[in-house]
Write a protein that holds these residues in place. Sequence first.
Motif, PDB file in Angstrom:
ATOM      1  N   THR A 120       0.824  -1.217   0.000  1.00 37.48           N
ATOM      2  CA  THR A 120       0.000   0.000   0.000  1.00 37.48           C
ATOM      3  C   THR A 120       0.855   1.262   0.000  1.00 37.48           C
ATOM      4  O   THR A 120       0.570   2.231  -0.725  1.00 37.48           O
ATOM      5  N   ASP A 121       1.956   1.255   0.785  1.00 37.06           N
ATOM      6  CA  ASP A 121       2.787   2.452   0.858  1.00 37.06           C
ATOM      7  C   ASP A 121       3.678   2.630  -0.377  1.00 37.06           C
ATOM      8  O   ASP A 121       4.320   3.665  -0.536  1.00 37.06           O
ATOM      9  N   GLN A 122       3.729   1.609  -1.260  1.00 36.66           N
ATOM     10  CA  GLN A 122       4.508   1.733  -2.491  1.00 36.66           C
ATOM     11  C   GLN A 122       3.644   2.118  -3.686  1.00 36.66           C
ATOM     12  O   GLN A 122       4.159   2.358  -4.776  1.00 36.66           O
ATOM     13  N   LEU A 123       2.323   2.175  -3.486  1.00 34.31           N
ATOM     14  CA  LEU A 123       1.402   2.324  -4.610  1.00 34.31           C
ATOM     15  C   LEU A 123       1.616   3.642  -5.356  1.00 34.31           C
ATOM     16  O   LEU A 123       1.727   3.675  -6.585  1.00 34.31           O
ATOM     17  N   SER A 124       1.699   4.766  -4.613  1.00 35.34           N
ATOM     18  CA  SER A 124       1.830   6.066  -5.268  1.00 35.34           C
ATOM     19  C   SER A 124       3.114   6.159  -6.067  1.00 35.34           C
ATOM     20  O   SER A 124       3.133   6.640  -7.212  1.00 35.34           O
ATOM     21  N   ALA A 125       4.221   5.693  -5.485  1.00 36.73           N
ATOM     22  CA  ALA A 125       5.504   5.740  -6.188  1.00 36.73           C
ATOM     23  C   ALA A 125       5.471   4.874  -7.442  1.00 36.73           C
ATOM     24  O   ALA A 125       6.019   5.232  -8.489  1.00 36.73           O
ATOM     25  N   HIS A 126       4.815   3.704  -7.354  1.00 42.67           N
ATOM     26  CA  HIS A 126       4.716   2.825  -8.525  1.00 42.67           C
ATOM     27  C   HIS A 126       3.939   3.504  -9.647  1.00 42.67           C
ATOM     28  O   HIS A 126       4.376   3.503 -10.811  1.00 42.67           O
ATOM     29  N   LEU A 127       2.782   4.077  -9.326  1.00 44.15           N
ATOM     30  CA  LEU A 127       1.970   4.717 -10.359  1.00 44.15           C
ATOM     31  C   LEU A 127       2.719   5.880 -11.003  1.00 44.15           C
ATOM     32  O   LEU A 127       2.705   6.052 -12.232  1.00 44.15           O
ATOM     33  N   SER A 128       3.429   6.671 -10.169  1.00 46.57           N
ATOM     34  CA  SER A 128       4.176   7.810 -10.705  1.00 46.57           C
ATOM     35  C   SER A 128       5.293   7.342 -11.625  1.00 46.57           C
ATOM     36  O   SER A 128       5.518   7.933 -12.694  1.00 46.57           O
ATOM     37  N   ARG A 129       5.999   6.293 -11.236  1.00 44.45           N
ATOM     38  CA  ARG A 129       7.113   5.798 -12.047  1.00 44.45           C
ATOM     39  C   ARG A 129       6.645   5.305 -13.413  1.00 44.45           C
ATOM     40  O   ARG A 129       7.246   5.624 -14.437  1.00 44.45           O
ATOM     41  N   ILE A 130       5.563   4.561 -13.448  1.00 42.20           N
ATOM     42  CA  ILE A 130       5.079   4.020 -14.718  1.00 42.20           C
ATOM     43  C   ILE A 130       4.508   5.127 -15.600  1.00 42.20           C
ATOM     44  O   ILE A 130       4.718   5.154 -16.815  1.00 42.20           O
ATOM     45  N   ARG A 131       3.809   6.076 -14.987  1.00 39.78           N
ATOM     46  CA  ARG A 131       3.192   7.141 -15.778  1.00 39.78           C
ATOM     47  C   ARG A 131       4.225   8.066 -16.402  1.00 39.78           C
ATOM     48  O   ARG A 131       3.971   8.674 -17.444  1.00 39.78           O
ATOM     49  N   THR A 132       5.382   8.188 -15.772  1.00 42.11           N
ATOM     50  CA  THR A 132       6.424   9.066 -16.314  1.00 42.11           C
ATOM     51  C   THR A 132       7.342   8.356 -17.300  1.00 42.11           C
ATOM     52  O   THR A 132       8.294   8.948 -17.794  1.00 42.11           O
ATOM     53  N   THR A 133       7.053   7.080 -17.576  1.00 48.19           N
ATOM     54  CA  THR A 133       7.895   6.336 -18.527  1.00 48.19           C
ATOM     55  C   THR A 133       7.118   5.973 -19.783  1.00 48.19           C
ATOM     56  O   THR A 133       7.309   4.908 -20.360  1.00 48.19           O
ATOM     57  N   GLY A 134       6.198   6.861 -20.184  1.00 45.53           N
ATOM     58  CA  GLY A 134       5.538   6.670 -21.474  1.00 45.53           C
ATOM     59  C   GLY A 134       4.147   6.109 -21.397  1.00 45.53           C
ATOM     60  O   GLY A 134       3.570   5.770 -22.438  1.00 45.53           O
ATOM     61  N   ASN A 135       3.531   6.023 -20.214  1.00 43.87           N
ATOM     62  CA  ASN A 135       2.183   5.486 -20.098  1.00 43.87           C
ATOM     63  C   ASN A 135       1.392   6.366 -19.128  1.00 43.87           C
ATOM     64  O   ASN A 135       1.100   5.984 -17.996  1.00 43.87           O
ATOM     65  N   PRO A 136       1.024   7.584 -19.532  1.00 40.54           N
ATOM     66  CA  PRO A 136       0.410   8.552 -18.612  1.00 40.54           C
ATOM     67  C   PRO A 136      -0.956   8.120 -18.090  1.00 40.54           C
ATOM     68  O   PRO A 136      -1.396   8.603 -17.043  1.00 40.54           O
ATOM     69  N   ASP A 137      -1.648   7.220 -18.786  1.00 42.33           N
ATOM     70  CA  ASP A 137      -2.982   6.803 -18.358  1.00 42.33           C
ATOM     71  C   ASP A 137      -2.941   5.518 -17.529  1.00 42.33           C
ATOM     72  O   ASP A 137      -3.969   4.882 -17.282  1.00 42.33           O
ATOM     73  N   TYR A 138      -1.774   5.135 -17.084  1.00 45.53           N
ATOM     74  CA  TYR A 138      -1.601   3.858 -16.398  1.00 45.53           C
ATOM     75  C   TYR A 138      -2.349   3.845 -15.063  1.00 45.53           C
ATOM     76  O   TYR A 138      -2.252   4.789 -14.262  1.00 45.53           O
ATOM     77  N   VAL A 139      -3.135   2.784 -14.841  1.00 45.23           N
ATOM     78  CA  VAL A 139      -3.793   2.544 -13.547  1.00 45.23           C
ATOM     79  C   VAL A 139      -3.711   1.040 -13.260  1.00 45.23           C
ATOM     80  O   VAL A 139      -3.507   0.232 -14.167  1.00 45.23           O
ATOM     81  N   ILE A 140      -3.887   0.726 -11.998  1.00 43.36           N
ATOM     82  CA  ILE A 140      -3.944  -0.680 -11.598  1.00 43.36           C
ATOM     83  C   ILE A 140      -5.401  -1.104 -11.564  1.00 43.36           C
ATOM     84  O   ILE A 140      -6.232  -0.456 -10.934  1.00 43.36           O
TER      85      ILE A 140
END
Length: 507
Positions: A120-140
């Motif tokens: 749970t505490d890693q969720l925000s960092a994970h979403l930010s990392r993926i969205r800044t690497t070419g997938n801005p609409d990324y969600v789980i």
Amino acid sequence: MADLLRKSLRNLWSSLRHHPPAAWVTLVISLVLTWAGWYVTNQFIQHRASDRYAFQVKDVLGAIQQRMQTYESMLRGGAGLFGASETVDRREWKTYVQALQLDQRFPGIMGFGYIERISTDQLSAHLSRIRTTGNPDYVIRPEGQRDVYSATTYLEPDTEANHQALGLDLYAQPNLRGAMDRARDTGMPALSRLVSLDHVGAHDLLKERRLFMFLPIYRKNALLQTAAERQNALEGWIYTSMHSQDLLRDILGASNAEIDVEVFDGTDMRRDTMLYHDLGEEEPHLGRTDYAPDFSQTTHLEFGGETWSLFIHTQPGYIAASDTGQPIIVALGGLALDVLLFLMIGIMSDRHQQAHRIASAMTEGLQQSETRLRAILDNFPFMVWLKDEEGRLLAVNEPYAHACGRPDISSVVGMSETDLWPQDIAQAHEEQAQLAMQDRLEHITIGRITRAGQERWMEVHCAPWCANNGTVLGTVGYTLDISEQNKRSNPCAPASGVSVRSSNKLR
């Protein structure tokens, strides 16, 4: 006309009644032999077809096992990439998967990817990392609060279906969680049951029934001795998804057209658990009362903690009409078959006796060879032994048995040296054997022991015992008492100490 027929029958019966007894005996014997010929021929045809069927079944099982082992190797290769790299980004994963040539080397694979475990505490960092690497609409997906998330982070090949699957939380799927937990807790590949993914926003292809195989990725240098340690060290899973029908069609598509293969997920063999049907039919033949194949077999295969059940049966006409007609022809052959049968029995008897003579001669020769070998070994003035990889004695000579205080060889075979020798000697022998098997070299150890109140210098030779394919099966060696040689060549030898040297590698 009728009177003439009745008169002819009476004359025939009168003639038959007056035939000599030998003629009746001959007739009875002829009928018995004719029946026996029909029976033997029918059994031969059945056995020949049964052997052919058994060989075809073995081919089917071997093909499936080999393919699943190939997929397991693919997963381990992906885990090796993560183990050898500090981090693996999407570009590196794409390059790696392209090098695998999935279409050519791994048919049936729909996707090969990496699932990241996210607290749970890693969720925000994970979403930010993926969205800044070419997938801005990324969600789980699916969305919602839960204690642990997983996300399909990398997935190749880059098809529309696989692109839509990025961000999918497979751990949220109850029918996949069991396999993912099993892989996590054991560290071994785990196969899922047959599942259908149906997430909101997922591509339609994800609604197809698939199989998944998972292999865990752990934190580097973490302790992994227990299930709890593996759970704490888990970082994610390497996984592959397979379309069951396409996968098994590729494996079994070239199978013999004389047989039909039905594969089921688990041991409950029903229509809704059927993974594959060779004929492409939806209804399984298993359990049908209107279908009676010449041969059928139900067997099970184990993969990644799951069981597949296979119903393998023959197609109509498996035993050709020409074969089934042979017993009838034999039965109608009558006395001609009797003669052939007698000849066949004579030939078979001669061959049986010849085979028995050859077998007896071979057995006698082997016994003589064993006796000569035993005489040679038992007359060696030194100890000789053969041990398996676990250190159990498989064969020794009499000097060995006497040296360890045993009455005969049979009381030694099957024991380990810790059962026969003092602890320090047994430990030294075990260490020497381990070195010989590890290095695949002959190791020679010279040491001093005390026997009957006298100090003796012993030279122990230990070499690896290997199979033809190079697999180490154990060790073989012998022990020489070199006390006299040691005195003559080195009268000032030290009172203690052991030296070890190794010869060239044995081949």
